[in-house]
Scaffold this motif. Structure first.
Motif, PDB file in Angstrom:
ATOM      1  N   THR A   1       0.828  -1.207   0.000  1.00  0.00           N
ATOM      2  CA  THR A   1       0.000   0.000   0.000  1.00  0.00           C
ATOM      3  C   THR A   1       0.859   1.252   0.000  1.00  0.00           C
ATOM      4  O   THR A   1       0.592   2.212  -0.741  1.00  0.00           O
ATOM      5  CB  THR A   1      -0.934   0.012   1.219  1.00  0.00           C
ATOM      6  N   LYS A   2       1.908   1.266   0.818  1.00  0.00           N
ATOM      7  CA  LYS A   2       2.780   2.433   0.880  1.00  0.00           C
ATOM      8  C   LYS A   2       3.470   2.683  -0.459  1.00  0.00           C
ATOM      9  O   LYS A   2       3.580   3.828  -0.916  1.00  0.00           O
ATOM     10  CB  LYS A   2       3.819   2.259   1.988  1.00  0.00           C
TER      11      LYS A   2
ATOM     12  N   GLU B   1       2.410   1.679  -3.395  1.00  0.00           N
ATOM     13  CA  GLU B   1       1.396   2.066  -4.379  1.00  0.00           C
ATOM     14  C   GLU B   1       1.046   3.546  -4.241  1.00  0.00           C
ATOM     15  O   GLU B   1       0.820   4.231  -5.253  1.00  0.00           O
ATOM     16  CB  GLU B   1       0.147   1.206  -4.211  1.00  0.00           C
ATOM     17  N   ARG B   2       0.993   4.040  -3.029  1.00  0.00           N
ATOM     18  CA  ARG B   2       0.709   5.461  -2.809  1.00  0.00           C
ATOM     19  C   ARG B   2       1.829   6.318  -3.386  1.00  0.00           C
ATOM     20  O   ARG B   2       1.579   7.364  -3.995  1.00  0.00           O
ATOM     21  CB  ARG B   2       0.540   5.741  -1.314  1.00  0.00           C
ATOM     22  N   THR B   3       3.067   5.879  -3.187  1.00  0.00           N
ATOM     23  CA  THR B   3       4.209   6.608  -3.731  1.00  0.00           C
ATOM     24  C   THR B   3       4.175   6.598  -5.254  1.00  0.00           C
ATOM     25  O   THR B   3       4.437   7.616  -5.910  1.00  0.00           O
ATOM     26  CB  THR B   3       5.525   5.984  -3.235  1.00  0.00           C
TER      27      THR B   3
ATOM     28  N   LYS C   1       1.544   6.301  -7.148  1.00  0.00           N
ATOM     29  CA  LYS C   1       0.443   7.160  -7.584  1.00  0.00           C
ATOM     30  C   LYS C   1       0.856   8.619  -7.559  1.00  0.00           C
ATOM     31  O   LYS C   1       0.571   9.383  -8.506  1.00  0.00           O
ATOM     32  CB  LYS C   1      -0.776   6.941  -6.688  1.00  0.00           C
TER      33      LYS C   1
END
Length: 275
Positions: free
Chosen positions: A12-13, A15-17, A19
């Motif tokens: 998740t971390k 993927e946020r980066t 994005k």
């Protein structure tokens, strides 16, 4: 425990980066090191091969795993505080191509592989949003076979054409540190991560009982070396071809870049394990 929030997963971390990097292609990332914690180091350890040859410190995967959590915490503390010291890379030679020539391969220590893998995971989240579709070498879910399929498709669509095959001689040994740093500056300026990269570039190579400190290049075989190579070639080859070469051509043209390790996978693995 009941009533407490669950920790954000490594995926998740990242993927946020990814994005954020995708939405802001011109943004210079200055805070990325916070993504590297014990959870990410543990995942980097999981992704690290355990059956490879040992580095200069002789540390085995089994020995490191005996106190894995404390070792990873110590590694994290040294990385974040800047006290981590990148050890020299042990150099061995493996058969290249048909076996008549030898290719130098660097073997980092296990701990170096883990930390480099963690940094690569973070940097890939950023740079995979920037890299062009023409590059197939050393990228997640990409391969030389896909590059060949792309070549076939392009030639079929164009109804044939001229294919020019080029090989960059001794690229890993001759990559300019000055230019690499300038390319990294355009996207990643996190001090903790950039300090670690500089240490790896300056760590040196152990060969024949002596440590050499080349002024250029990055050891082929190092976990982070392929990513640094892609950052470099993205600027000097991929973007150059798209922005400078193609607009000057009367007809269609396509660049397809891939990486060839120079030896069959099984023979390469056996040679490194025996070193």
């Amino acid at each position: 425990m009941p009533g407490t929030s669950s920790p954000i997963s490594v995926t998740t971390k990242l993927e946020r980066t990814a994005k954020l990097a995708r939405q802001a292609p011109q943004m210079v990332m200055t805070t990325l090191a916070h993504l590297i914690d014990v959870d990410l180091l543990r995942e980097a350890y999981r992704r690290t091969r355990k059956d490879g040859a040992v580095g200069v410190d002789g540390q085995t995967a089994a020995g490191y795993a005996a106190s894995l959590e404390s070792n990873l915490q110590s590694l994290l503390d040294r990385f974040k505080s800047g006290t981590y010291r990148a050890p020299p890379v042990r150099r061995v030679y493996i058969p290249k191509g048909d076996g008549t020539k030898l290719r130098p391969i660097g073997i980092p220590t296990l701990e170096d592989k883990i930390l480099q893998r963690a940094v690569v995971m973070v940097l890939e989240a950023v740079y995979e949003q920037d890299f062009l579709d023409c590059s197939y070498g050393f990228r997640p879910d990409r391969s030389a076979h896909q590059a060949l399929e792309r070549l076939r498709d392009v030639l079929t669509k164009m109804g044939g054409g001229v294919v020019i095959e080029l090989d960059i001689k001794s690229f890993f040994d001759s990559m300019s540190h000055v230019h690499l740093r300038s390319f990294l500056d355009q996207r990643v300026r996190d001090g903790v991560i950039r300090r670690a990269i500089d240490k790896w570039l300056k760590a040196g190579v152990l060969e024949g009982g002596a440590v050499m400190h080349p002024n250029e290049g990055t050891p082929q075989g190092g976990v982070i070396s392929p990513l640094l190579a892609n950052v470099f070639l993205h600027e000097v080859l991929d973007r150059w071809f798209e922005s400078e070469v193609k607009p000057r051509l009367a007809g269609e043209a396509c660049l397809i870049r891939y990486a060839d390790d120079g030896a069959p996978r099984r023979r390469r693995r056996e040679a490194v394990m025996a070193a």
